[in-house]
Write a protein that holds these residues in place. Structure first.
Motif, mmCIF file in Angstrom:
data_model
loop_
_atom_site.group_PDB
_atom_site.id
_atom_site.type_symbol
_atom_site.label_atom_id
_atom_site.label_comp_id
_atom_site.label_asym_id
_atom_site.label_seq_id
_atom_site.Cartn_x
_atom_site.Cartn_y
_atom_site.Cartn_z
ATOM 1 N N ASN A 1 0.826 -1.215 0.000
ATOM 2 C CA ASN A 1 0.000 0.000 0.000
ATOM 3 C C ASN A 1 0.858 1.263 0.000
ATOM 4 O OD1 ASN A 1 -2.343 -1.508 0.002
ATOM 5 N ND2 ASN A 1 -2.722 -1.252 2.188
ATOM 6 N N LEU A 2 1.892 1.284 0.826
ATOM 7 C CA LEU A 2 2.742 2.480 0.884
ATOM 8 C C LEU A 2 3.430 2.725 -0.459
ATOM 9 C CD1 LEU A 2 4.242 2.200 4.466
ATOM 10 C CD2 LEU A 2 2.545 3.834 3.639
ATOM 11 N N ASN A 3 3.865 1.670 -1.110
ATOM 12 C CA ASN A 3 4.486 1.837 -2.433
ATOM 13 C C ASN A 3 3.478 2.305 -3.469
ATOM 14 O OD1 ASN A 3 7.399 1.311 -2.483
ATOM 15 N ND2 ASN A 3 6.768 -0.546 -1.438
ATOM 16 N N LEU A 4 2.239 1.821 -3.377
ATOM 17 C CA LEU A 4 1.188 2.282 -4.290
ATOM 18 C C LEU A 4 0.918 3.774 -4.070
ATOM 19 C CD1 LEU A 4 -1.042 1.749 -6.397
ATOM 20 C CD2 LEU A 4 -2.542 1.195 -4.462
ATOM 21 N N TYR A 5 0.853 4.193 -2.821
ATOM 22 C CA TYR A 5 0.640 5.617 -2.532
ATOM 23 C C TYR A 5 1.790 6.465 -3.085
ATOM 24 C CZ TYR A 5 -2.978 4.153 0.792
ATOM 25 O OH TYR A 5 -4.083 3.616 1.382
ATOM 26 N N LEU B 1 5.142 -4.022 16.862
ATOM 27 C CA LEU B 1 5.763 -4.387 15.583
ATOM 28 C C LEU B 1 5.193 -3.543 14.455
ATOM 29 C CD1 LEU B 1 7.460 -6.148 13.674
ATOM 30 C CD2 LEU B 1 5.595 -7.832 13.737
ATOM 31 N N ARG B 2 3.897 -3.403 14.412
ATOM 32 C CA ARG B 2 3.245 -2.611 13.370
ATOM 33 C C ARG B 2 3.750 -1.163 13.420
ATOM 34 N NH1 ARG B 2 -1.438 -3.423 14.990
ATOM 35 N NH2 ARG B 2 -1.654 -5.433 13.967
ATOM 36 N N GLY B 3 3.834 -0.598 14.608
ATOM 37 C CA GLY B 3 4.336 0.774 14.747
ATOM 38 C C GLY B 3 5.758 0.921 14.234
ATOM 39 N N TRP B 4 6.607 -0.056 14.555
ATOM 40 C CA TRP B 4 8.000 -0.030 14.100
ATOM 41 C C TRP B 4 8.082 -0.108 12.578
ATOM 42 C CZ3 TRP B 4 12.971 0.785 15.015
ATOM 43 C CH2 TRP B 4 13.932 0.144 14.237
ATOM 44 N N VAL B 5 7.385 -1.083 11.999
ATOM 45 C CA VAL B 5 7.452 -1.272 10.552
ATOM 46 C C VAL B 5 6.887 -0.060 9.819
ATOM 47 C CG1 VAL B 5 6.558 -2.653 8.628
ATOM 48 C CG2 VAL B 5 7.497 -3.787 10.644
ATOM 49 N N LEU C 1 7.491 4.548 6.337
ATOM 50 C CA LEU C 1 7.108 5.918 5.984
ATOM 51 C C LEU C 1 8.329 6.748 5.613
ATOM 52 C CD1 LEU C 1 4.259 6.647 8.549
ATOM 53 C CD2 LEU C 1 4.040 6.434 6.060
ATOM 54 N N TRP C 2 9.466 6.456 6.218
ATOM 55 C CA TRP C 2 10.694 7.149 5.852
ATOM 56 C C TRP C 2 11.226 6.660 4.512
ATOM 57 C CZ3 TRP C 2 12.283 11.528 7.674
ATOM 58 C CH2 TRP C 2 11.936 11.906 8.954
ATOM 59 N N ASN C 3 11.048 5.364 4.248
ATOM 60 C CA ASN C 3 11.567 4.797 3.008
ATOM 61 C C ASN C 3 10.696 3.613 2.591
ATOM 62 O OD1 ASN C 3 12.952 3.715 0.868
ATOM 63 N ND2 ASN C 3 14.761 3.110 2.048
ATOM 64 N N PRO C 4 9.658 3.855 1.803
ATOM 65 C CA PRO C 4 8.758 2.763 1.410
ATOM 66 C C PRO C 4 9.388 1.761 0.438
ATOM 67 C CG PRO C 4 8.082 4.810 0.373
ATOM 68 C CD PRO C 4 9.193 5.150 1.319
ATOM 69 N N ASP C 5 10.577 2.064 -0.081
ATOM 70 C CA ASP C 5 11.231 1.161 -1.022
ATOM 71 C C ASP C 5 12.004 0.030 -0.333
ATOM 72 O OD1 ASP C 5 10.359 2.614 -3.267
ATOM 73 O OD2 ASP C 5 12.004 4.040 -3.013
ATOM 74 N N GLN C 6 12.248 0.167 0.963
ATOM 75 C CA GLN C 6 13.025 -0.873 1.640
ATOM 76 C C GLN C 6 12.188 -2.137 1.850
ATOM 77 O OE1 GLN C 6 14.124 0.181 5.753
ATOM 78 N NE2 GLN C 6 12.589 1.800 5.622
ATOM 79 N N ALA C 7 12.847 -3.257 1.929
ATOM 80 C CA ALA C 7 12.176 -4.536 2.153
ATOM 81 C C ALA C 7 11.603 -4.567 3.568
ATOM 82 C CB ALA C 7 13.155 -5.683 1.945
#
Length: 183
Positions: free
Chosen positions: A6-10, A35-39, A44-50
């Protein structure tokens, strides 16, 4: 997986700002909330990272020696969704939904049972809270249909299930959890 997609689509669509929910209710306790908060914060800083290396970075810091068991738990449910494209998880799914079938819950509980043996203190309590969502779903199913018996409205849960549920409620109270689902 879905958060990452979703973040990459946005990003691809030119979205410049997001408000993301899912961190839990007052009192905390949403399943995998930390975990969700961390990920999410990292993506949000870098949606391209794995995404999975982020998970693997978080789990040992939060669950200690139980990290591998928690990862197996996460993999069980993520693999189920990856394999069955008709399995759409929702915030409002009831504990009788397909993702809480014994075929998924039993190996997930086994992974967390084994992991719980490896930790103590705060890490153990975090693991028990994570586990409580599976226990709740299983115990909800065990309660069966409720009926009025005399002047008591009662399900068909066995006394052992009732005692286990009382233990889950005590755990939630110690953790200051105020609700089982979003209000």
């Amino acid at each position: 997986d879905e958060l990452h997609g979703n973040l990459n689509l946005y990003k691809k669509s030119g979205v410049r700002g997001l408000f993301i929910q899912g961190m839990g209710e007052p009192g905390g306790g949403a399943e995998s909330m930390a975990l969700r908060g961390w990920v999410v914060s990292r993506l949000l800083w870098n949606p391209d990272q794995a995404v999975w290396p982020l998970v693997d970075e978080f789990l040992p810091a939060y669950y200690g020696k139980a990290a591998a068991g928690v990862r197996r738990y996460l993999d069980i449910f993520h693999e189920a969704v990856r394999k069955d494209r008709t399995l759409h998880l929702s915030l409002f799914d009831v504990p009788t939904a397909r993702q809480f079938a014994p075929a998924l819950v039993k190996p997930a509980e086994k992974a967390l049972d084994e992991a719980e043996e490896l930790v103590r203190g705060a890490e153990k309590q975090r693991l028990q809270l994570l586990r409580s969502s599976l226990r709740y779903a299983r115990l909800y199913q065990a309660a069966g249909e409720f009926a009025l018996k005399g002047d008591i409205y009662k399900g068909s849960a066995k006394p052992a299930d009732q005692r286990e549920f009382a233990g889950v409620v005590r755990l939630w109270k110690r953790a200051l959890i105020q609700r089982v689902q979003e209000a």
